[in-house]
Design an enzyme around this catalytic site. Structure first.
Site: not given
Length: 504
Positions: A364-365
């Site tokens: 998850s950025r």
């Protein structure tokens, strides 16, 4: 009775004064050829891209190709009765769908028409299916969690409101199940959910709708269905329609979750339309604008600033891979557009680890910003422990002698993997997730047999809810796990563990 001529002439003069000639200009064209849901029309020189045009029999079409003398239209309905020479009328409107609270709990097609037999929908208004995404200055950073209720996701691959998180994996690895669990978990979160089914079997969509009804999720959910037996134009339109319905709520200051299931079939539908419209094919026969197809859809997901109403639209696109290959054309396109991906692995799924999340390939950025502080305190250690476990497990296969520290890490990793298993349709409140993950990362499971970890976890949750409810309540209210709470939680887990081992 005598009729006076002057009376008649005065009446005629009065009527002539009020007489107005109403002329209506209608732009019309003629069908040159039709077939496979595509019509080439001559004469609509002023037509706009994405404009609705009307064919005979109240069937509508959408203009996609604008050429020198003709326009290429996709027909949004049955085309059997349309023939060469038929008159086509412009409507002057782009394709729109109904929006508003009246759609909640309903199943509609890509044009917003009801499919559930519950009567007509009285919308608050209409929105165009294509709409410009909010600009950078109109957005806020993604920092508010959208809880999925799944331990493996909320702890290591958190999703924030306004994020675009891709769910990717082979067929039958639980992609739809993960999205459905996320929708079920929004029951008390004041999040409106939209499930867009693209190119799926009608029986599969009916099963998902039945699940929503059984768990009370239809109260806050809209289902947009363009099943496999629908024409390609409706499958192409469905995700944009679902997004437009969600944007209505987002711009009204509410939080929305949209699931696109799945964009692989959406790309195939667009490829079908493009080839029929004789657009030049590119890689894998997809048209050159296939990237723009998905980027203009997913960029509409955002968390708006306060001046824009403060609403959010979170997108969960789903992509199906073949034999686990995420390096093909459509998967790489969508990976580059989204803010991270959840990769579901076939081997993990059949080994019984469900949800079958591959922690190494998933990311998850947005990172820890989309987790509550309490989860940040316990989950950082979890990802590290699992990463070390995966590396050591690869070496341990060779059967080499392992020192005690390595054996201890392998043992903990095995138990943490077991702890992250979760049955379908059983999302877990975030405070319970924090407490059971804390038990795993603090070493309380290290001497519990692997096959007993699930039983231990269920018993621990019941024990804490019954005997120490205030710990969970404080985590839920403050979103944090203070040192005092940690000490109290350790004591509670130790107390339960002694009882559990005594029973064994």
């Amino acid at each position: 009775m005598s009729v006076k001529p002057e009376e008649i002439s005065s009446i005629i003069r009065e009527q002539l004064k009020r007489y107005e000639i109403e002329t209506e200009m209608v732009d019309v064209g003629t069908v040159l050829e039709v077939g496979d849901g595509i019509a080439r029309v001559y004469g609509l020189n002023s037509a706009m891209a994405s404009e609705l045009v009307e064919f005979p029999g109240e069937v509508y079409g959408m203009v996609l190709n604008l050429e020198d003398e003709t326009v290429g239209c996709v027909i949004l309905g049955p085309d059997r009765h349309i023939k060469e020479g038929d008159v086509v009328r412009r409507t002057g409107r782009v394709v729109e769908v109904p929006v508003g609270d009246a759609l909640l709990g309903r199943v509609v097609n890509a044009l917003g028409q009801p499919l559930d037999g519950l009567g007509p929908i009285e919308p608050e208004g209409y929105r165009p299916v294509e709409f410009k995404a909010p600009g950078v200055t109109q957005r806020l950073p993604v920092d508010t969690p959208l809880q999925t209720g799944l331990k493996a996701i909320d702890s290591m691959i958190p999703i924030g409101r306004g994020q675009r998180e891709l769910i990717i994996g082979d067929r039958g690895t639980g992609k739809t199940a993960l999205a459905v669990d996320t929708i079920l978990n929004q029951r008390d979160e004041d999040v409106i959910c939209i499930y867009v089914a693209i190119g799926q079997k009608a029986s599969t969509v009916a099963r998902v709708i039945k699940t929503f009804q059984d768990y009370g999720a239809m109260d806050y959910t809209i289902v947009v269905a363009a099943t496999a037996n629908e024409p390609a134009p409706l499958q192409y339109l469905a995700p944009y329609s679902g997004c437009a319905m969600g944007e209505h709520f987002m711009y009204a200051g509410r939080d929305v979750l949209v699931v696109y299931d799945d964009l692989s079939k959406h790309a195939v539908a667009y490829r079908t339309i493009s080839l029929l419209l004789r657009r030049p094919p590119g890689r894998e026969a997809y048209p050159g604008d296939i990237f723009y197809l998905h980027s203009r859809l997913l960029e509409r997901a955002a968390r708006l600033n306060d001046e824009m109403g403060g609403g959010s639209l979170t997108a969960l696109p789903i992509i199906e891979t073949q034999a686990g290959d995420i390096s093909t054309y459509i998967p790489t396109n969508v990976i580059s557009i989204t803010d991270g991906q959840i990769y579901l692995e076939t081997d993990l799924f059949f080994a019984g680890f469900r949800p079958a999340v591959n922690v190494g390939l998933s990311v998850s950025r947005v990172g820890g910003k989309a987790r509550i502080p309490a989860m940040n305190r316990v989950a950082g250690r979890l990802r590290l422990d699992l990463a070390q476990y995966r590396e050591l497990a690869a070496f341990a296969r060779f059967g080499t002698d392992l020192d005690k520290a390595t054996q201890a890490r392998l043992a903990r990793g095995e138990r943490l993997m077991e702890l992250l298993k979760q049955p379908q349709y059983a999302p877990m409140p975030v405070e319970e997730q924090v407490m059971v993950i804390f038990a795993g990362t603090s070493g309380f499971l290290d001497d519990i047999p692997v096959e007993k970890v699930g039983e231990f976890e269920r018993g621990l949750r019941e024990f804490l809810a019954t005997n120490y409810p205030e710990i969970g309540r404080r985590i839920r209210e403050t979103k944090d796990l203070t040192p005092e709470d940690q000490e109290e939680l350790k004591g509670a887990i130790l107390e339960f563990k002694q009882q559990f081992l005594a029973r064994q």
